[in-house]
Design a protein around this motif. Sequence first.
Motif, mmCIF file in Angstrom:
data_model
loop_
_atom_site.group_PDB
_atom_site.id
_atom_site.type_symbol
_atom_site.label_atom_id
_atom_site.label_comp_id
_atom_site.label_asym_id
_atom_site.label_seq_id
_atom_site.Cartn_x
_atom_site.Cartn_y
_atom_site.Cartn_z
ATOM 1 N N GLU A 134 77.898 34.403 -43.567
ATOM 2 C CA GLU A 134 78.458 32.956 -42.985
ATOM 3 C C GLU A 134 78.663 33.095 -41.654
ATOM 4 O OE1 GLU A 134 83.214 31.966 -44.798
ATOM 5 O OE2 GLU A 134 82.230 34.194 -44.892
ATOM 6 N N LEU A 153 69.859 28.746 -52.157
ATOM 7 C CA LEU A 153 70.182 30.609 -53.111
ATOM 8 C C LEU A 153 68.684 30.656 -53.443
ATOM 9 C CD1 LEU A 153 70.930 32.691 -53.467
ATOM 10 C CD2 LEU A 153 72.196 31.429 -54.849
ATOM 11 N N PHE A 193 78.212 33.810 -52.977
ATOM 12 C CA PHE A 193 77.309 32.704 -51.928
ATOM 13 C C PHE A 193 77.702 31.589 -52.091
ATOM 14 C CE2 PHE A 193 74.746 36.279 -51.091
ATOM 15 C CZ PHE A 193 74.894 35.607 -49.761
ATOM 16 N N VAL A 241 76.966 38.606 -47.654
ATOM 17 C CA VAL A 241 77.587 37.140 -47.966
ATOM 18 C C VAL A 241 78.542 37.265 -47.096
ATOM 19 C CG1 VAL A 241 79.520 35.701 -48.453
ATOM 20 C CG2 VAL A 241 78.367 36.730 -50.215
#
Length: 235
Positions: A68, A76, A120, A64
Amino acid sequence: MTATLVTGANKGLGFETARRLIADGHTVYLGSRDAGRGRQAAEQLGARAVQLDVTDDASVAAAVTAIEADGGLDVLINNAGIEERSDNNVVIGPADATADLMRRTFETNVFGTVRVLHAFLPLLRRSAAPVVVNVSSGLASLTGVSNPGAPAYGYPGVAYPASKAAVNMITVQYAKAFPGMRINAVEPGFTKTDLNGNTGVQTVEQGAEIIVRMAQVGLEGPTGGFFDAEGTLPW
């Protein structure tokens, strides 16, 4: 450009899905439990390798953070999954299924799906058009496995279909909770992959078709559904 994460993507359906989405213009993060195999697969496809073990909180959290920092996530695809068989590649039926077998299967197929999806969610909620595809199975259909005329009826295993039935329920509940997202479960079909000891009857190209299609649904597309390449499946 659409940023997409595919879990369990260093081979099989995940690899083919990543290949197809890259060809369609997606930036694909290729998730793989084995970092070396993931890097090799990503280099082959032109994807971005992400070490990701869906059974490990720290691994998922690191993925993550990396994605990010790279700009975020739009799609996803929860593809990572297992189906344990005996040493001679026989499906483990009710007489031999144990709680430990169920626990191992659910750890990847169910808890792994929830672990990744939960982690997520903040990134997906920032996307203008977030999509989640949970790779399920026709064996998850209670209608199918209980109908003597359906292909799924003859499958003797317990752990794998039970885990995928749970994935279907997760799909429905998350879709209701997040109506701004498109969240669906898909059945790729009985595809020849390592998961089933390469006993499948169709190619990964055929199996990836519905995954790729549902990864690209728009804001007006379906959500909370269960689909194969031919259409909607019964629960």
